[in-house]
Design a protein around this motif. Structure first.
Motif, PDB file in Angstrom:
ATOM      1  N   UNK A  36       0.851  -1.191   0.000  1.00 41.87           N
ATOM      2  CA  UNK A  36       0.000   0.000   0.000  1.00 41.87           C
ATOM      3  C   UNK A  36       0.883   1.235   0.000  1.00 41.87           C
ATOM      4  N   UNK A  37       0.651   2.096  -0.988  1.00 40.45           N
ATOM      5  CA  UNK A  37       1.403   3.342  -1.107  1.00 40.45           C
ATOM      6  C   UNK A  37       0.509   4.487  -0.671  1.00 40.45           C
ATOM      7  N   UNK A  38       1.023   5.343   0.203  1.00 45.32           N
ATOM      8  CA  UNK A  38       0.265   6.484   0.699  1.00 45.32           C
ATOM      9  C   UNK A  38       0.746   7.759   0.000  1.00 45.32           C
ATOM     10  N   UNK A  39      -0.173   8.430  -0.679  1.00 46.64           N
ATOM     11  CA  UNK A  39       0.133   9.695  -1.335  1.00 46.64           C
ATOM     12  C   UNK A  39      -0.088  10.832  -0.341  1.00 46.64           C
ATOM     13  N   UNK A  40       0.682  11.903  -0.456  1.00 46.99           N
ATOM     14  CA  UNK A  40       0.590  13.035   0.473  1.00 46.99           C
ATOM     15  C   UNK A  40      -0.791  13.674   0.489  1.00 46.99           C
ATOM     16  N   UNK A  41      -1.529  13.606  -0.607  1.00 49.13           N
ATOM     17  CA  UNK A  41      -2.848  14.241  -0.692  1.00 49.13           C
ATOM     18  C   UNK A  41      -3.916  13.457   0.070  1.00 49.13           C
ATOM     19  N   UNK A  42      -3.532  12.363   0.693  1.00 46.02           N
ATOM     20  CA  UNK A  42      -4.490  11.608   1.485  1.00 46.02           C
ATOM     21  C   UNK A  42      -5.133  10.455   0.746  1.00 46.02           C
ATOM     22  N   UNK A  43      -4.468   9.936  -0.259  1.00 41.43           N
ATOM     23  CA  UNK A  43      -4.968   8.773  -0.991  1.00 41.43           C
ATOM     24  C   UNK A  43      -4.018   7.617  -0.766  1.00 41.43           C
ATOM     25  N   UNK A  44      -4.587   6.407  -0.796  1.00 35.35           N
ATOM     26  CA  UNK A  44      -3.755   5.207  -0.698  1.00 35.35           C
ATOM     27  C   UNK A  44      -4.086   4.288  -1.869  1.00 35.35           C
ATOM     28  N   UNK A  45      -3.076   3.542  -2.279  1.00 35.56           N
ATOM     29  CA  UNK A  45      -3.247   2.644  -3.410  1.00 35.56           C
ATOM     30  C   UNK A  45      -2.492   1.358  -3.132  1.00 35.56           C
ATOM     31  N   UNK A  46      -3.183   0.244  -3.322  1.00 34.72           N
ATOM     32  CA  UNK A  46      -2.538  -1.062  -3.224  1.00 34.72           C
ATOM     33  C   UNK A  46      -1.841  -1.302  -4.563  1.00 34.72           C
ATOM     34  N   UNK A  47      -0.524  -1.196  -4.571  1.00 35.58           N
ATOM     35  CA  UNK A  47       0.249  -1.293  -5.810  1.00 35.58           C
ATOM     36  C   UNK A  47       0.146  -2.677  -6.443  1.00 35.58           C
ATOM     37  N   UNK A  48       0.171  -3.704  -5.615  1.00 35.22           N
ATOM     38  CA  UNK A  48       0.081  -5.071  -6.141  1.00 35.22           C
ATOM     39  C   UNK A  48      -1.262  -5.277  -6.829  1.00 35.22           C
ATOM     40  N   UNK A  49      -2.327  -4.837  -6.190  1.00 33.26           N
ATOM     41  CA  UNK A  49      -3.659  -4.974  -6.772  1.00 33.26           C
ATOM     42  C   UNK A  49      -3.785  -4.155  -8.061  1.00 33.26           C
ATOM     43  N   UNK A  50      -3.203  -2.964  -8.080  1.00 36.88           N
ATOM     44  CA  UNK A  50      -3.258  -2.116  -9.279  1.00 36.88           C
ATOM     45  C   UNK A  50      -2.577  -2.802 -10.461  1.00 36.88           C
ATOM     46  N   UNK A  51      -1.426  -3.394 -10.217  1.00 38.89           N
ATOM     47  CA  UNK A  51      -0.691  -4.067 -11.297  1.00 38.89           C
ATOM     48  C   UNK A  51      -1.410  -5.337 -11.725  1.00 38.89           C
TER      49      UNK A  51
END
Length: 90
Positions: A36-51
């Protein structure tokens, strides 16, 4: 309210920087980042799931004979097309 914007849309709106996307891409490729990558703007993204959700990226990342240079644009595309989850307010 659910936010259906993609990382790419958030970049266009300058809420997420291209540099953060680059860091997320490199983190995924190096395997050193948490999934899980946390962006400074307050969003998170599961990188493995995205790929895994992106057909081209999933195919290239899974190939053992493909170098990082060829994987990078596919991983970047997967991240830019992914829909992050807004972090809840504290």
């Amino acid at each position: 309210m659910t936010d259906f914007q993609t990382i790419g849309t958030l970049c266009d709106r300058r809420l997420i920087s291209e540099e953060e996307v680059d860091i997320a891409v490199e983190g995924f490729l190096s395997g050193s980042e948490a999934s899980v990558f946390l962006f400074r703007a307050g969003y998170r993204l599961n990188l493995v799931k995205a790929v895994r959700s992106h057909p081209g990226a999933q195919e290239f990342v899974g190939r053992p004979n493909v170098g990082t240079g060829l994987k990078r644009p596919f991983v970047r595309a997967a991240i830019l097309q992914a829909r992050p989850i807004p972090q809840p307010d504290d």
